[in-house]
Design a protein around this motif. Structure first.
Motif, PDB file in Angstrom:
ATOM      1  N   VAL A 197      -4.223  -9.105   3.469  1.00 47.40           N
ATOM      2  CA  VAL A 197      -3.170  -9.201   2.463  1.00 47.40           C
ATOM      3  C   VAL A 197      -1.937  -8.413   2.882  1.00 47.40           C
ATOM      4  CG1 VAL A 197      -2.547  -8.689   0.069  1.00 47.40           C
ATOM      5  CG2 VAL A 197      -4.834  -9.561   0.614  1.00 47.40           C
ATOM      6  N   THR A 198      -2.143  -7.162   3.278  1.00 48.02           N
ATOM      7  CA  THR A 198      -1.037  -6.320   3.722  1.00 48.02           C
ATOM      8  C   THR A 198      -1.614  -5.142   4.493  1.00 48.02           C
ATOM      9  OG1 THR A 198       0.972  -5.141   3.015  1.00 48.02           O
ATOM     10  CG2 THR A 198      -0.996  -4.875   1.650  1.00 48.02           C
ATOM     11  N   ARG A 199      -0.717  -4.347   5.052  1.00 51.23           N
ATOM     12  CA  ARG A 199      -1.151  -3.174   5.822  1.00 51.23           C
ATOM     13  C   ARG A 199      -0.122  -2.065   5.669  1.00 51.23           C
ATOM     14  NH1 ARG A 199      -1.675  -5.196  11.715  1.00 51.23           N
ATOM     15  NH2 ARG A 199      -1.996  -7.184  10.694  1.00 51.23           N
ATOM     16  N   TYR A 233      -2.057  11.451  15.851  1.00 51.80           N
ATOM     17  CA  TYR A 233      -3.064  10.497  15.407  1.00 51.80           C
ATOM     18  C   TYR A 233      -2.413   9.466  14.489  1.00 51.80           C
ATOM     19  CZ  TYR A 233      -6.809  13.479  17.193  1.00 51.80           C
ATOM     20  OH  TYR A 233      -7.631  14.192  18.016  1.00 51.80           O
ATOM     21  N   THR A 234      -2.663   8.201  14.769  1.00 51.90           N
ATOM     22  CA  THR A 234      -2.134   7.139  13.924  1.00 51.90           C
ATOM     23  C   THR A 234      -3.235   6.648  12.986  1.00 51.90           C
ATOM     24  OG1 THR A 234      -2.705   5.432  15.555  1.00 51.90           O
ATOM     25  CG2 THR A 234      -0.505   6.417  15.692  1.00 51.90           C
ATOM     26  N   VAL A 235      -2.836   6.325  11.766  1.00 51.42           N
ATOM     27  CA  VAL A 235      -3.770   5.822  10.759  1.00 51.42           C
ATOM     28  C   VAL A 235      -3.259   4.475  10.282  1.00 51.42           C
ATOM     29  CG1 VAL A 235      -4.953   6.286   8.585  1.00 51.42           C
ATOM     30  CG2 VAL A 235      -4.229   8.200  10.051  1.00 51.42           C
ATOM     31  N   GLU A 236      -4.058   3.427  10.495  1.00 50.69           N
ATOM     32  CA  GLU A 236      -3.683   2.076  10.075  1.00 50.69           C
ATOM     33  C   GLU A 236      -4.602   1.636   8.952  1.00 50.69           C
ATOM     34  OE1 GLU A 236      -2.373  -2.039  12.256  1.00 50.69           O
ATOM     35  OE2 GLU A 236      -4.246  -1.129  12.901  1.00 50.69           O
ATOM     36  N   ILE A 237      -4.014   1.243   7.849  1.00 51.99           N
ATOM     37  CA  ILE A 237      -4.773   0.819   6.677  1.00 51.99           C
ATOM     38  C   ILE A 237      -4.533  -0.662   6.455  1.00 51.99           C
ATOM     39  CG2 ILE A 237      -5.198   1.221   4.228  1.00 51.99           C
ATOM     40  CD1 ILE A 237      -3.216   3.788   6.149  1.00 51.99           C
ATOM     41  N   LYS A 238      -5.618  -1.447   6.396  1.00 56.76           N
ATOM     42  CA  LYS A 238      -5.507  -2.892   6.202  1.00 56.76           C
ATOM     43  C   LYS A 238      -6.219  -3.277   4.905  1.00 56.76           C
ATOM     44  CE  LYS A 238      -5.232  -3.935  11.134  1.00 56.76           C
ATOM     45  NZ  LYS A 238      -5.831  -4.642  12.291  1.00 56.76           N
ATOM     46  N   LEU A 286       0.834  -1.197   0.000  1.00 63.57           N
ATOM     47  CA  LEU A 286       0.000   0.000   0.000  1.00 63.57           C
ATOM     48  C   LEU A 286       0.870   1.248   0.000  1.00 63.57           C
ATOM     49  CD1 LEU A 286      -2.637  -1.108   2.669  1.00 63.57           C
ATOM     50  CD2 LEU A 286      -3.117  -0.666   0.255  1.00 63.57           C
ATOM     51  N   ILE A 287       0.509   2.204  -0.843  1.00 66.29           N
ATOM     52  CA  ILE A 287       1.128   3.525  -0.862  1.00 66.29           C
ATOM     53  C   ILE A 287       0.063   4.506  -0.402  1.00 66.29           C
ATOM     54  CG2 ILE A 287       2.364   5.237  -2.224  1.00 66.29           C
ATOM     55  CD1 ILE A 287       3.777   2.559  -2.032  1.00 66.29           C
TER      56      ILE A 287
END
Length: 262
Positions: free
Chosen positions: A211-213, A198-203, A29-30
């Protein structure tokens, strides 16, 4: 018993973050946000950031890979908070009981491109903490520390109160895929948004599996007089409290003079 349960949950979450067999990820992920530093001024009324990104494939990506799903979790600075239960006694409302929540996000938003139940199984939802009902909100329960079922009265009240102020959100249609691999979502920030990082987590999911994060972050800071007040309160608490009390006394004294009846 509860501490042991929490330890087991933590180990499960840690192991769940690893990919089976240590296989190389076939996608990555970009991602980025439209503004990595939000400034809060005296007239700040809230705004919306934009998270955007893309899925990059490589030669390891299975050729039969179908549509992707995306879950974005935005967490604000953590703090201890209390939820109280009131009841009416002798015609007045009094605090009857309370529950302390320990180091929970002051802001929490979970966005996806479709309902969480359609993205992953119940087991995966719990392991990856997908949706407000599956996010761990540790509480002090007597001498122990644990999370409880989503239907718990104190937990439900805590989430509801935070949601009413726009500080907890759960939107299953907020993530939009502009193309099969290009996506965006908005991150609404209310006027009373807490200050901090603030943290942003993308899954990224495919066929119900992670698949990835990727991770990114942004910061909310105060500027001008509000920053001066916040810094003074944090670094010189006694002086700040004394000055505040004197200002309150002065305001009351001036009001008594202005509105005095001769």
């Amino acid at each position: 018993m509860m501490r042991a349960r929490m330890l087991a949950i933590g180990l499960a979450l840690t192991s769940g973050a690893l990919f089976p067999g240590g296989e190389a990820r076939a996608e990555r992920l970009i991602v980025s946000v439209s503004n990595h530093r939000v400034t809060v001024t005296p007239n700040y009324a809230g705004e919306e950031l934009v998270l955007f990104g893309s899925v990059e494939k490589d030669d390891k990506t299975p050729p039969h890979r179908g549509n992707y799903d995306l879950v974005v979790t935005v967490s604000g600075p953590r703090a201890d908070m209390v939820t109280r239960r009131k009841e009416r006694r002798f015609g007045i409302w009094v605090n009857n009981d309370y529950r302390q929540f320990l180091k929970v996000p002051t802001y929490l938003a979970i966005f996806s491109n479709r309902p969480i139940d359609a993205i992953a199984t119940t087991e995966v939802q719990r392991r990856q903490q997908l949706g407000l009902n599956n996010v761990l909100l540790t509480q002090r329960v007597g001498p122990d520390y644990a999370d409880v079922v989503p239907q718990d009265a104190f937990r439900s009240a805590f989430v509801r109160l935070r949601s009413e102020h726009g500080l907890y959100r759960d939107d299953s249609s907020a993530v939009i895929f502009l193309t099969p691999t290009l996506f965006r979502t908005g991150i609404p920030l209310p006027g009373e948004v807490p200050i901090g990082t603030y943290t942003v987590e993308i899954k990224l999911f495919a066929d119900g599996a992670l698949v990835t994060r990727a991770d990114t972050a942004f910061e909310i800071v105060k500027v001008g007089f509000e920053q001066f007040v916040a810094t003074s309160a944090r670094q010189n608490g006694f002086v700040y409290g004394l000055v505040t009390a004197l200002m309150a006394l002065m305001t009351g004294w001036m009001a008594s003079i202005v509105f005095r009846k001769d």
